[in-house]
Write a protein that holds these residues in place. Structure first.
Motif, PDB file in Angstrom:
ATOM      1  N   ILE A 193      40.029  45.486  46.158  1.00  0.00           N
ATOM      2  CA  ILE A 193      39.776  46.462  47.216  1.00  0.00           C
ATOM      3  C   ILE A 193      38.343  46.276  47.689  1.00  0.00           C
ATOM      4  N   VAL A 194      38.152  46.090  48.987  1.00  0.00           N
ATOM      5  CA  VAL A 194      36.823  45.902  49.575  1.00  0.00           C
ATOM      6  C   VAL A 194      36.502  47.127  50.418  1.00  0.00           C
ATOM      7  N   ASP A 195      35.472  47.860  50.041  1.00  0.00           N
ATOM      8  CA  ASP A 195      35.088  49.094  50.729  1.00  0.00           C
ATOM      9  C   ASP A 195      33.592  49.017  51.087  1.00  0.00           C
ATOM     10  N   SER A 196      33.257  48.556  52.269  1.00  0.00           N
ATOM     11  CA  SER A 196      34.099  48.152  53.372  1.00  0.00           C
ATOM     12  C   SER A 196      33.682  46.746  53.816  1.00  0.00           C
ATOM     13  N   ILE A 197      34.436  46.157  54.725  1.00  0.00           N
ATOM     14  CA  ILE A 197      34.135  44.805  55.182  1.00  0.00           C
ATOM     15  C   ILE A 197      32.843  44.780  55.989  1.00  0.00           C
ATOM     16  N   GLN A 198      32.449  45.913  56.602  1.00  0.00           N
ATOM     17  CA  GLN A 198      31.212  45.963  57.378  1.00  0.00           C
ATOM     18  C   GLN A 198      29.966  45.909  56.499  1.00  0.00           C
ATOM     19  N   SER A 199      30.121  46.156  55.211  1.00  0.00           N
ATOM     20  CA  SER A 199      28.969  46.110  54.306  1.00  0.00           C
ATOM     21  C   SER A 199      28.771  44.738  53.684  1.00  0.00           C
ATOM     22  N   MET A 200      29.734  43.824  53.824  1.00  0.00           N
ATOM     23  CA  MET A 200      29.641  42.500  53.221  1.00  0.00           C
ATOM     24  C   MET A 200      28.833  41.564  54.117  1.00  0.00           C
ATOM     25  N   MET A 201      28.123  40.614  53.482  1.00  0.00           N
ATOM     26  CA  MET A 201      27.353  39.624  54.235  1.00  0.00           C
ATOM     27  C   MET A 201      27.275  38.321  53.453  1.00  0.00           C
ATOM     28  N   SER A 202      27.271  37.225  54.217  1.00  0.00           N
ATOM     29  CA  SER A 202      27.206  35.888  53.633  1.00  0.00           C
ATOM     30  C   SER A 202      25.790  35.349  53.724  1.00  0.00           C
ATOM     31  N   GLU A 203      25.396  34.544  52.716  1.00  0.00           N
ATOM     32  CA  GLU A 203      24.055  33.961  52.704  1.00  0.00           C
ATOM     33  C   GLU A 203      23.907  32.845  53.734  1.00  0.00           C
ATOM     34  N   GLY A 204      25.006  32.342  54.268  1.00  0.00           N
ATOM     35  CA  GLY A 204      24.941  31.238  55.213  1.00  0.00           C
ATOM     36  C   GLY A 204      24.563  31.641  56.619  1.00  0.00           C
ATOM     37  N   TYR A 205      24.371  32.958  56.867  1.00  0.00           N
ATOM     38  CA  TYR A 205      24.065  33.419  58.218  1.00  0.00           C
ATOM     39  C   TYR A 205      22.918  34.414  58.163  1.00  0.00           C
ATOM     40  N   ARG A 206      21.945  34.207  59.037  1.00  0.00           N
ATOM     41  CA  ARG A 206      20.777  35.084  59.082  1.00  0.00           C
ATOM     42  C   ARG A 206      21.007  36.233  60.053  1.00  0.00           C
ATOM     43  N   SER A 207      21.963  37.026  59.786  1.00  0.00           N
ATOM     44  CA  SER A 207      22.241  38.200  60.614  1.00  0.00           C
ATOM     45  C   SER A 207      22.545  39.370  59.694  1.00  0.00           C
ATOM     46  N   ALA A 208      22.391  40.566  60.227  1.00  0.00           N
ATOM     47  CA  ALA A 208      22.575  41.768  59.426  1.00  0.00           C
ATOM     48  C   ALA A 208      24.048  42.005  59.133  1.00  0.00           C
ATOM     49  N   SER A 247      48.949  53.546  40.264  1.00  0.00           N
ATOM     50  CA  SER A 247      50.317  53.077  40.482  1.00  0.00           C
ATOM     51  C   SER A 247      50.438  51.569  40.422  1.00  0.00           C
ATOM     52  N   CYS A 248      49.330  50.842  40.588  1.00  0.00           N
ATOM     53  CA  CYS A 248      49.368  49.374  40.590  1.00  0.00           C
ATOM     54  C   CYS A 248      49.239  48.776  39.203  1.00  0.00           C
ATOM     55  N   SER A 249      49.237  49.597  38.168  1.00  0.00           N
ATOM     56  CA  SER A 249      49.239  49.089  36.792  1.00  0.00           C
ATOM     57  C   SER A 249      50.518  48.287  36.556  1.00  0.00           C
ATOM     58  N   PRO A 250      50.468  47.174  35.819  1.00  0.00           N
ATOM     59  CA  PRO A 250      49.358  46.658  35.009  1.00  0.00           C
ATOM     60  C   PRO A 250      48.446  45.686  35.738  1.00  0.00           C
ATOM     61  N   LEU A 251      48.464  45.650  37.080  1.00  0.00           N
ATOM     62  CA  LEU A 251      47.573  44.744  37.796  1.00  0.00           C
ATOM     63  C   LEU A 251      46.118  45.144  37.556  1.00  0.00           C
ATOM     64  N   LYS A 252      45.300  44.177  37.196  1.00  0.00           N
ATOM     65  CA  LYS A 252      43.870  44.437  37.071  1.00  0.00           C
ATOM     66  C   LYS A 252      43.295  44.616  38.457  1.00  0.00           C
ATOM     67  N   THR A 253      42.631  45.737  38.705  1.00  0.00           N
ATOM     68  CA  THR A 253      42.134  46.076  40.034  1.00  0.00           C
ATOM     69  C   THR A 253      40.623  45.987  40.052  1.00  0.00           C
ATOM     70  N   LEU A 254      40.092  45.256  41.033  1.00  0.00           N
ATOM     71  CA  LEU A 254      38.652  45.128  41.211  1.00  0.00           C
ATOM     72  C   LEU A 254      38.267  45.847  42.496  1.00  0.00           C
ATOM     73  N   TYR A 255      37.453  46.883  42.384  1.00  0.00           N
ATOM     74  CA  TYR A 255      37.024  47.702  43.520  1.00  0.00           C
ATOM     75  C   TYR A 255      35.595  47.299  43.885  1.00  0.00           C
ATOM     76  N   ILE A 256      35.453  46.567  44.990  1.00  0.00           N
ATOM     77  CA  ILE A 256      34.128  46.146  45.466  1.00  0.00           C
ATOM     78  C   ILE A 256      33.570  47.277  46.330  1.00  0.00           C
ATOM     79  N   CYS A 257      32.692  48.077  45.770  1.00  0.00           N
ATOM     80  CA  CYS A 257      32.160  49.242  46.474  1.00  0.00           C
ATOM     81  C   CYS A 257      30.810  48.879  47.088  1.00  0.00           C
ATOM     82  N   GLY A 258      30.835  48.513  48.360  1.00  0.00           N
ATOM     83  CA  GLY A 258      29.619  48.137  49.045  1.00  0.00           C
ATOM     84  C   GLY A 258      28.917  49.298  49.703  1.00  0.00           C
ATOM     85  N   GLU A 259      29.597  50.403  49.904  1.00  0.00           N
ATOM     86  CA  GLU A 259      29.004  51.557  50.583  1.00  0.00           C
ATOM     87  C   GLU A 259      28.649  52.679  49.618  1.00  0.00           C
TER      88      GLU A 259
END
Length: 454
Positions: free
Chosen positions: A165-180, A109-121
């Motif tokens: 779309i970010v699926d999910s935010i709990q799976s993302m991590m930054s290199e600037g922090y040494r935590s899981a 339904s969001c066409s013609p928007l280009k959709t990027l699905y970041i599937c981390g899980e």
């Protein structure tokens, strides 16, 4: 090389301290401090160019933003009319309730928007398998299997999508922090970086988040403050029906709900939720009443059920599902003190049918009617609806938007509605002409007398 910095962050409230202790002194939780190592980039001697502010009344007025329809009327209603450009939306819910399925339904339904699905899980193959099972055809949807925040932001900057779309935010991590991944720091920093990119580049950001066992969104409370809209899935994963509630919305009404049905082809809209909530009610069984609820801008009729039985314990049980337990105890005290209806020595169970959670004070009268019906073992009038807040002295206090509740009750064929007397004094002529007997009651006793329960 920049010096590493060690901080201890509470995973419950997000408070930060330089020294470890067993207790977080912000939220008084024990054992919740986690060590986090940060590596700040750059020195403090670099010059920063100060931006120039703009006057509110100077410059060219920008055109109003055009919302993008999701293709689902129920979801558009919850969002306030559709997705706003440059907005960030957080979607939370229990595992398996349908968050990822909803995101895939949005893509065509969001066409013609280009959709990027970041599937981390999930892997791209798993996402393709679900899309094939749901019959979704979205050639403008691109999958990015990535959990690293910096690489994901670089890909967003290169691809220039209109929807992320970010699926999910709990799976993302930054290199600037040494935590899981999934810790307070990683969730906060990942969300902050994604929201900042959405505001600067103008794309729509949809973030899927987990919830805790208490039912709240996992992660720091600041996560909800960062985004523009927070949507919460309600209902049980083993039931067919799902409800999406707008907990926060900067571009529309909060507390609005949309009702969906989960079937083999995914989520399907329920256009008339009132019929769903009262479809299977038993009209000749004591302990049932119908309440005219207001969820956002929509009036809903819901069934409230009560069961009262002699207790086998020294302390009677008070159990509530879908209704605040403290308010239930207050209503029981009012029934016993003001109307001499004995509730001590009785187990009282109250349930809102359909899995809906009633938070408005207007549900007090419906709960009181159901309990009085169960106590007297007399069924209520099946064609009567009620809505009123009960005061501690037994009076019925005015509620909001009574006319919308009246119209919904008349639309579904009910013959009577019990309201506070204050809400019946200045009704519109069009409302008075409806085929519905509008009864104004000043006290709880008067309302129960109309139903023949006292």
């Amino acid at each position: 090389m920049a010096k590493q910095s060690i901080r201890y962050i509470c995973r419950n409230c997000g408070a930060t301290t330089l020294k470890y202790s067993g207790k977080c002194y912000e939220c008084n939780s024990w054992g919740t401090l986690e060590e986090t190592v940060t590596e700040p980039a750059g020195g403090s001697g670099t010059s920063v160019q100060a931006p120039t502010p703009e006057n509110l009344h100077e410059g060219r007025a920008s055109e109003p933003a055009v919302r993008h329809s999701t293709g689902m009327g129920e979801l558009d209603r919850v969002l306030g009319g559709g997705l706003m450009p440059s907005s960030a939306v957080l979607i939370g819910g229990e595992p398996g309730i349908g968050k990822s399925t909803l995101m895939l339904h949005l893509a065509p339904s969001c066409s013609p928007l280009k959709t990027l699905y970041i599937c981390g899980e999930e892997s791209p193959a798993q996402v393709r398998s679900r899309a094939a099972r749901l019959g979704i055809n979205a050639p403008h949807l691109w999958l990015l299997p990535e959990v690293n925040l910096e690489r994901a932001l670089a890909s967003i900057d290169r691809e220039k999508p209109g929807l992320v779309i970010v699926d999910s935010i709990q799976s993302m991590m930054s290199e600037g922090y040494r935590s899981a991944a999934g810790t307070m720091t990683q969730i906060r920093e990942s969300a902050s970086g994604l929201v900042r990119a959405a505001k600067e580049n103008g794309f729509i950001l949809l973030i899927i988040g987990h919830i805790t066992k208490e039912g709240s969104l996992a992660g720091p409370k600041t996560l909800e403050h960062m985004v523009d809209t927070v949507l919460q899935f309600e209902g049980e994963s083993h039931q067919r029906y799902r409800m999406i509630r707008a907990v926060k919305n900067r571009f529309g009404p909060a507390n609005e709900i949309g009702v969906f049905r989960m079937d083999e082809e995914g989520l399907e809209e329920v256009t008339n939720p009132s019929e769903f909530f009262i479809a299977d009610r038993s009209t000749d069984v004591p302990g049932n009443s119908v309440h005219a609820s207001l969820e956002g801008t929509r009036a809903l009729l819901v069934e409230i059920q009560a069961l009262v039985s002699k207790t086998g314990y020294s302390m009677p049980q008070r159990i509530s599902s879908g209704f605040d337990l403290k308010r239930l105890n207050i209503i029981l005290a009012i029934l016993e003190k003001r109307l001499q209806l004995p509730t001590w020595g009785q187990d009282v169970f109250v349930k809102v049918a359909g899995g809906l959670k009633l938070g408005e004070p207007a549900a007090d009268l419906g709960v009181a009617c159901a309990i009085a019906s169960a106590l007297g073992n007399r069924p209520t009038d099946p064609l009567t609806v009620s809505a009123a807040e009960i005061g501690l002295s037994g009076e019925l206090r005015a509620i909001s938007d009574s006319e919308r509740r009246i119209r919904e009750a008349a639309h579904l064929g009910f013959k009577k509605i019990l309201l506070p007397a204050a809400n019946t004094r200045e009704l519109k002529p069009s409302v008075k002409k409806l085929p519905l007997n509008i009864i104004g009651c000043a006290t709880l006793r008067e309302a129960l007398e109309h139903l023949g329960l006292v």
